[in-house]
Design a protein around this motif. Sequence first.
Motif, PDB file in Angstrom:
ATOM      1  N   ILE A   1       0.835  -1.206   0.000  1.00 56.18           N
ATOM      2  CA  ILE A   1       0.000   0.000   0.000  1.00 56.18           C
ATOM      3  C   ILE A   1       0.863   1.247   0.000  1.00 56.18           C
ATOM      4  CG2 ILE A   1      -0.215  -0.078   2.540  1.00 56.18           C
ATOM      5  CD1 ILE A   1      -3.089   1.069   2.176  1.00 56.18           C
ATOM      6  N   TYR A   2       0.412   2.247  -0.774  1.00 61.30           N
ATOM      7  CA  TYR A   2       1.099   3.535  -0.853  1.00 61.30           C
ATOM      8  C   TYR A   2       0.038   4.634  -0.980  1.00 61.30           C
ATOM      9  CZ  TYR A   2       3.972   7.329  -2.845  1.00 61.30           C
ATOM     10  OH  TYR A   2       4.589   8.524  -3.088  1.00 61.30           O
ATOM     11  N   ARG A   3       0.033   5.545  -0.025  1.00 63.71           N
ATOM     12  CA  ARG A   3      -0.953   6.634  -0.011  1.00 63.71           C
ATOM     13  C   ARG A   3      -2.384   6.128  -0.229  1.00 63.71           C
ATOM     14  NH1 ARG A   3       0.861  12.049  -2.760  1.00 63.71           N
ATOM     15  NH2 ARG A   3       2.733  12.524  -1.583  1.00 63.71           N
ATOM     16  N   GLY A   4      -2.705   5.050   0.460  1.00 60.74           N
ATOM     17  CA  GLY A   4      -4.052   4.492   0.383  1.00 60.74           C
ATOM     18  C   GLY A   4      -4.318   3.683  -0.861  1.00 60.74           C
TER      19      GLY A   4
ATOM     20  N   ALA B   1     -13.073  -9.602  -5.696  1.00 58.73           N
ATOM     21  CA  ALA B   1     -11.873  -9.112  -5.006  1.00 58.73           C
ATOM     22  C   ALA B   1     -10.690  -9.968  -5.425  1.00 58.73           C
ATOM     23  CB  ALA B   1     -12.056  -9.191  -3.492  1.00 58.73           C
ATOM     24  N   ASN B   2      -9.501  -9.476  -5.152  1.00 60.07           N
ATOM     25  CA  ASN B   2      -8.284 -10.240  -5.418  1.00 60.07           C
ATOM     26  C   ASN B   2      -7.461 -10.257  -4.135  1.00 60.07           C
ATOM     27  OD1 ASN B   2      -5.559 -10.932  -6.238  1.00 60.07           O
ATOM     28  ND2 ASN B   2      -6.267 -10.680  -8.348  1.00 60.07           N
ATOM     29  N   ILE B   3      -7.685 -11.291  -3.334  1.00 58.09           N
ATOM     30  CA  ILE B   3      -7.041 -11.393  -2.022  1.00 58.09           C
ATOM     31  C   ILE B   3      -6.429 -12.785  -1.902  1.00 58.09           C
ATOM     32  CG2 ILE B   3      -7.427 -11.334   0.481  1.00 58.09           C
ATOM     33  CD1 ILE B   3      -9.897  -9.453  -0.219  1.00 58.09           C
ATOM     34  N   HIS B   4      -5.172 -12.841  -1.500  1.00 58.73           N
ATOM     35  CA  HIS B   4      -4.442 -14.111  -1.439  1.00 58.73           C
ATOM     36  C   HIS B   4      -3.762 -14.312  -0.090  1.00 58.73           C
ATOM     37  CE1 HIS B   4      -4.584 -15.060  -5.796  1.00 58.73           C
ATOM     38  NE2 HIS B   4      -4.632 -13.747  -5.940  1.00 58.73           N
TER      39      HIS B   4
ATOM     40  N   GLY C   1     -10.987  -1.272  -4.956  1.00 57.70           N
ATOM     41  CA  GLY C   1      -9.958  -0.242  -4.946  1.00 57.70           C
ATOM     42  C   GLY C   1      -9.275  -0.047  -3.610  1.00 57.70           C
ATOM     43  N   LYS C   2      -9.716  -0.783  -2.597  1.00 64.43           N
ATOM     44  CA  LYS C   2      -9.144  -0.601  -1.256  1.00 64.43           C
ATOM     45  C   LYS C   2      -8.158  -1.723  -0.922  1.00 64.43           C
ATOM     46  CE  LYS C   2     -13.346   1.600   0.366  1.00 64.43           C
ATOM     47  NZ  LYS C   2     -12.884   3.004   0.407  1.00 64.43           N
ATOM     48  N   TYR C   3      -7.098  -1.333  -0.223  1.00 63.50           N
ATOM     49  CA  TYR C   3      -6.104  -2.305   0.215  1.00 63.50           C
ATOM     50  C   TYR C   3      -6.614  -3.012   1.465  1.00 63.50           C
ATOM     51  CZ  TYR C   3      -1.796  -4.275   2.054  1.00 63.50           C
ATOM     52  OH  TYR C   3      -0.850  -5.131   2.550  1.00 63.50           O
ATOM     53  N   ILE C   4      -6.598  -4.343   1.405  1.00 64.69           N
ATOM     54  CA  ILE C   4      -7.111  -5.213   2.472  1.00 64.69           C
ATOM     55  C   ILE C   4      -5.949  -5.991   3.083  1.00 64.69           C
ATOM     56  CG2 ILE C   4      -8.590  -7.254   2.901  1.00 64.69           C
ATOM     57  CD1 ILE C   4     -10.290  -4.916   2.088  1.00 64.69           C
ATOM     58  N   ASP C   5      -5.906  -6.118   4.385  1.00 67.70           N
ATOM     59  CA  ASP C   5      -4.798  -6.806   5.053  1.00 67.70           C
ATOM     60  C   ASP C   5      -5.299  -7.420   6.350  1.00 67.70           C
ATOM     61  OD1 ASP C   5      -2.269  -7.125   6.657  1.00 67.70           O
ATOM     62  OD2 ASP C   5      -1.421  -6.135   4.891  1.00 67.70           O
TER      63      ASP C   5
ATOM     64  N   ILE D   1      -0.226  -0.425   8.195  1.00 71.50           N
ATOM     65  CA  ILE D   1      -1.233  -0.547   7.137  1.00 71.50           C
ATOM     66  C   ILE D   1      -2.384   0.443   7.365  1.00 71.50           C
ATOM     67  CG2 ILE D   1      -3.139  -2.119   6.496  1.00 71.50           C
ATOM     68  CD1 ILE D   1      -0.255  -2.548   5.224  1.00 71.50           C
ATOM     69  N   THR D   2      -2.849   0.496   8.614  1.00 69.71           N
ATOM     70  CA  THR D   2      -3.947   1.378   8.982  1.00 69.71           C
ATOM     71  C   THR D   2      -3.541   2.834   8.759  1.00 69.71           C
ATOM     72  OG1 THR D   2      -4.591  -0.274  10.612  1.00 69.71           O
ATOM     73  CG2 THR D   2      -5.557   1.914  10.857  1.00 69.71           C
ATOM     74  N   LYS D   3      -2.307   3.143   9.138  1.00 67.97           N
ATOM     75  CA  LYS D   3      -1.768   4.497   8.965  1.00 67.97           C
ATOM     76  C   LYS D   3      -1.750   4.908   7.491  1.00 67.97           C
ATOM     77  CE  LYS D   3       2.479   5.631   8.936  1.00 67.97           C
ATOM     78  NZ  LYS D   3       3.922   5.359   9.166  1.00 67.97           N
ATOM     79  N   HIS D   4      -1.482   3.959   6.614  1.00 60.95           N
ATOM     80  CA  HIS D   4      -1.418   4.247   5.176  1.00 60.95           C
ATOM     81  C   HIS D   4      -2.790   4.223   4.506  1.00 60.95           C
ATOM     82  CE1 HIS D   4       2.883   4.563   4.639  1.00 60.95           C
ATOM     83  NE2 HIS D   4       3.082   3.471   5.347  1.00 60.95           N
ATOM     84  N   GLY D   5      -3.851   4.012   5.288  1.00 58.89           N
ATOM     85  CA  GLY D   5      -5.188   4.057   4.713  1.00 58.89           C
ATOM     86  C   GLY D   5      -5.733   2.708   4.273  1.00 58.89           C
ATOM     87  N   GLY D   6      -5.094   1.637   4.683  1.00 57.55           N
ATOM     88  CA  GLY D   6      -5.591   0.304   4.344  1.00 57.55           C
ATOM     89  C   GLY D   6      -6.630  -0.175   5.345  1.00 57.55           C
ATOM     90  N   ILE D   7      -7.365  -1.206   4.968  1.00 55.19           N
ATOM     91  CA  ILE D   7      -8.356  -1.823   5.857  1.00 55.19           C
ATOM     92  C   ILE D   7      -7.699  -3.036   6.506  1.00 55.19           C
ATOM     93  CG2 ILE D   7     -10.581  -3.022   5.952  1.00 55.19           C
ATOM     94  CD1 ILE D   7     -11.510  -1.259   3.611  1.00 55.19           C
TER      95      ILE D   7
END
Lengths: 193, 193
Positions: free
Chosen positions: A83-86, B43-46, B86-90, B118-124
């Motif tokens: 992840i980079y800038r969301g 989604a594309n989650i691995h 479009g959202k980063y999932i972790d 991850i949370t700081k960078h805007g990920g879920i």
Amino acid sequence: MVNYPNGKKGIYKTDKTSASRRGMTLEKEINMTNAYYLDEGLANIHKKPTPITIVKVDYPARSAAKITEAYFQIPSTTDYNGIYRGKYIDFEAKESASKTSFPLESIHDHQISHLRDITKHGGIGFLIIRFTQKQVTYYVRATDLFDFLEKEKRKSIPLSWFEKKGYVIPESYVKPVDYLKIVDQLYIESEDK
Amino acid sequence: MVNYPNGKKGIYKTDKTSASRRGMTLEKEINMTNAYYLDEGLANIHKKPTPITIVKVDYPARSAAKITEAYFQIPSTTDYNGIYRGKYIDFEAKESASKTSFPLESIHDHQISHLRDITKHGGIGFLIIRFTQKQVTYYVRATDLFDFLEKEKRKSIPLSWFEKKGYVIPESYVKPVDYLKIVDQLYIESEDK
């Protein structure tokens, strides 16, 4: 993982020129760059571990479990994501020993499918291709790669295509493959306007 | 990877109740769910491969390379990541055999640091915690976990906390751990309004 030259480790202190890293593999340089991005709070991007099928594990008394039979798997995704800038980032990195082209067989079909899917979901997908003899590293947008594959039936991509469609990735002492500079140019700066 | 029950493979055809899957591990059920998400274009989650240090590899003539000595590494990130709308999932997924609590030692410190970043960078970022004896699986927001760690000095999280702060993950035949339903509730639906 943390052997990046931020002064904490002394490994690179004596060699100040980037030429001193010329023997280093692209993977190692990307890992260094990612460690710098992570440490500076810029991005969280990692190389995925090599996928392996484990067949046999020994558990010696009082020692760590020891894998004694395992095989390499063909990866089903690209090697790097994060992840980079969301934004979701996803890429594959390859070196080409040829002076004139990049052989497409270096990239597995399902890695290309993976990049297509990532792009469809709104992620930023790309390739990092280094021509080792030319000592130049290109950022290639996944969408430009798809265009090439659609139009051309060739088994390799000529260097001239990279010179036209690719973006030369800047290198610096602490960020040997500073690919986020290109992401900034392509996605972030244009949004800011 | 593709053993999910969408009719292509016949494995689960005879057992129609979800109870028939009760012997299945959480990891396997999440992989099935992710395969369904991928196949349906949701989604594309691995799951990331298990990180391993390879010490010795044999190259038998005319056979695949065989790893003959390798060791498990402590993972530096969570096990699962990817992209959804479009959202980063972790996230990290764990089972608890206890009826009353989840032992925090199951999660490595650097996995928690990773979720913070991850949370700081805007990920879920989140955890999926299954109480195997209770047969209930919770979605826990990373931020709620951080709150707990800040306020409590306990070595385990009581079930009562999950009942209060967690979200029960719905299960279905094709999506045994349908965690994106919770992501929808928490992030997507609130955006749509």
